[in-house]
Scaffold this motif. Structure first.
Motif, mmCIF file in Angstrom:
data_model
loop_
_atom_site.group_PDB
_atom_site.id
_atom_site.type_symbol
_atom_site.label_atom_id
_atom_site.label_comp_id
_atom_site.label_asym_id
_atom_site.label_seq_id
_atom_site.Cartn_x
_atom_site.Cartn_y
_atom_site.Cartn_z
ATOM 1 N N HIS A 150 -78.819 -11.171 36.345
ATOM 2 C CA HIS A 150 -77.582 -11.941 36.318
ATOM 3 C C HIS A 150 -76.379 -11.074 36.707
ATOM 4 O O HIS A 150 -75.264 -11.334 36.261
ATOM 5 C CB HIS A 150 -77.341 -12.507 34.912
ATOM 6 C CG HIS A 150 -78.301 -13.592 34.529
ATOM 7 N ND1 HIS A 150 -79.595 -13.345 34.163
ATOM 8 C CD2 HIS A 150 -78.152 -14.936 34.465
ATOM 9 C CE1 HIS A 150 -80.209 -14.483 33.884
ATOM 10 N NE2 HIS A 150 -79.352 -15.464 34.061
ATOM 11 N N SER A 163 -74.971 -20.210 38.285
ATOM 12 C CA SER A 163 -75.650 -19.000 37.816
ATOM 13 C C SER A 163 -76.554 -18.438 38.910
ATOM 14 O O SER A 163 -76.639 -18.970 40.024
ATOM 15 C CB SER A 163 -76.454 -19.323 36.551
ATOM 16 O OG SER A 163 -76.976 -18.136 35.989
ATOM 17 N N ALA A 207 -79.397 -22.346 39.470
ATOM 18 C CA ALA A 207 -79.149 -20.904 39.604
ATOM 19 C C ALA A 207 -79.735 -20.403 40.925
ATOM 20 O O ALA A 207 -80.834 -20.799 41.318
ATOM 21 C CB ALA A 207 -79.784 -20.175 38.425
ATOM 22 N N TYR A 209 -73.476 -13.059 37.930
ATOM 23 C CA TYR A 209 -73.011 -14.014 36.913
ATOM 24 C C TYR A 209 -72.247 -13.275 35.812
ATOM 25 O O TYR A 209 -71.140 -13.664 35.431
ATOM 26 C CB TYR A 209 -74.214 -14.758 36.328
ATOM 27 C CG TYR A 209 -73.874 -15.845 35.329
ATOM 28 C CD1 TYR A 209 -73.385 -17.077 35.751
ATOM 29 C CD2 TYR A 209 -74.055 -15.630 33.964
ATOM 30 C CE1 TYR A 209 -73.085 -18.074 34.827
ATOM 31 C CE2 TYR A 209 -73.758 -16.623 33.036
ATOM 32 C CZ TYR A 209 -73.275 -17.845 33.474
ATOM 33 O OH TYR A 209 -72.973 -18.818 32.558
ATOM 34 N N TRP A 260 -80.444 -15.974 39.315
ATOM 35 C CA TRP A 260 -81.562 -15.349 38.608
ATOM 36 C C TRP A 260 -82.307 -14.519 39.637
ATOM 37 O O TRP A 260 -83.245 -14.980 40.275
ATOM 38 C CB TRP A 260 -82.460 -16.409 37.956
ATOM 39 C CG TRP A 260 -83.250 -15.817 36.826
ATOM 40 C CD1 TRP A 260 -84.161 -14.800 36.916
ATOM 41 C CD2 TRP A 260 -83.165 -16.152 35.445
ATOM 42 N NE1 TRP A 260 -84.645 -14.491 35.674
ATOM 43 C CE2 TRP A 260 -84.063 -15.297 34.749
ATOM 44 C CE3 TRP A 260 -82.423 -17.088 34.722
ATOM 45 C CZ2 TRP A 260 -84.246 -15.358 33.366
ATOM 46 C CZ3 TRP A 260 -82.611 -17.143 33.352
ATOM 47 C CH2 TRP A 260 -83.510 -16.291 32.685
#
Ligand SMILES: NC(=O)c1ccc[n+]([C@@H]2O[C@H](COP(=O)([O-])OP(=O)(O)OC[C@H]3O[C@@H](n4cnc5c(N)ncnc54)[C@H](OP(=O)(O)O)[C@@H]3O)[C@@H](O)[C@H]2O)c1
Length: 282
Positions: free
Chosen positions: A158, A100, A203, A161, A102
């Motif tokens: 995101h 992920s 992430a 992602y 952030w």
């Protein structure tokens, strides 16, 4: 007597799980073992895979550990070959490996974060699927792609992602149609935030590095691992095509079609609450 309903037994089934060294993949390895399957555990960190394998052995399984990087096609070819050599077949491929991010898109110095996330989440599904498909066809097996509600919705911080999970959804929906009549099932699992995994710690932040232990803890809405594994095994056994976890998340995707500005506001509010202090002001 079986502790699980009949639909969730996988006695003797050959199951590859990528991303099995941690979080959801590790929990699925244990759940499949308890359901009678023979699991093949793949990820890059061999020590952590061996620890998961030890727990599967304690649960009565005979797991096979195959260190593999899902972004490397040769690793995925070797993974499938090792599984078929050991078990003689392949019934289920669970593509669970994930990465992920952030970070705001406009805070990134270059697009490398998005490329790395796409590499693991999208190509990390495509690569093992390519090599597994002939075996899944031979045994009318199931491809289960662990995606996210972000396969249907955008989410701030995101962008890469959400894009990668949209790619997963498009790939799986197309593949499912191509495979109609072949006996192969294609499932996408659209999960909300899950409690008890390392996704948030690993992430990537705006500097391209893992956010680490200071990463924000999940809010109360996050789904516990035992609940999600039960639903995934059930969906694979029933050859479902797409499940939302929790179920009400499906309503959110409908709402995003009916009232996009309202949905955006709700998502932004929720994600800002989950984020670190710097993000709260954004
Ligand atoms: N946690 C959530 O809130 C959440 C919500 C919705 C969907 N999901 C999805 O659930 C899946 C599992 O994530 P998780 O939450 O369990 O996170 P996690 O605990 O961080 O596990 C991620 C797994 O992916 C593996 N992985 C990462 N890069 C890899 C690579 N290049 N090759 C092979 N394996 C690789 C990691 O193993 P190594 O580092 O050993 O390679 C690890 O086993 C992901 O697809 C994620 O997108 C998670």
């Amino acid at each position: 007597m079986s502790r699980r309903p009949a639909a969730q037994r996988f006695d003797g089934a050959a199951v590859i799980i990528t991303g099995a060294s941690s979080g959801l993949g590790a929990a699925l390895a244990l759940a499949f073992t308890e359901a009678g399957a023979n699991v093949v555990l793949a990820a890059r960190n061999e020590d952590r895979l061996n620890e998961v394998a030890r727990r599967c052995v304690e649960a009565g399984g005979q797991p096979l550990v195959v260190p593999a990087d899902v972004t490397v096609p040769a690793d995925c070819e070797a993974l499938v070959a090792a599984a078929v050599e050991r078990l003689g077949r392949l019934d289920v491929l669970v593509a669970c490996a994930g990465l992920s991010m952030w970070a705001r898109f406009d805070e990134l110095s270059d697009a490398e974060v998005l490329r790395r996330v796409m590499d693991v989440n999208y190509w990390g599904l495509v690569n093992p699927t390519r090599f597994a498909l002939p075996h899944l066809k031979a045994g009318s097996g199931v491809l289960a792609a662990i995606s996210s509600v972000q396969g249907k919705l955008g989410v701030p911080y995101h962008s890469g992602y959400a894009a990668s999970k949209h790619a997963v959804q498009g790939f799986c929906d197309s593949l499912r149609m191509e495979l109609a009549g072949s006996g192969v099932g294609v499932l996408t699992v659209l999960a909300h935030w899950i409690r008890g995994t390392n996704l948030r710690q690993y992430a990537l932040g705006s500097d391209g590095l893992p956010r680490g232990d200071h990463a924000a803890a999940h809010g109360s809405g996050a789904v516990p691992l035992e609940k999600i594994t039960r639903r995934i095994l059930n969906a694979i056994a029933r050859r479902r095509r797409m499940i939302f976890i929790p179920r009400w998340m499906r309503l959110f995707t409908w709402l995003s079609e009916l009232a996009p500005p309202l949905t955006d506001r709700l998502i932004r509010k929720r994600v800002n609450r989950e984020a670190t202090g710097t993000h709260r002001s954004a």
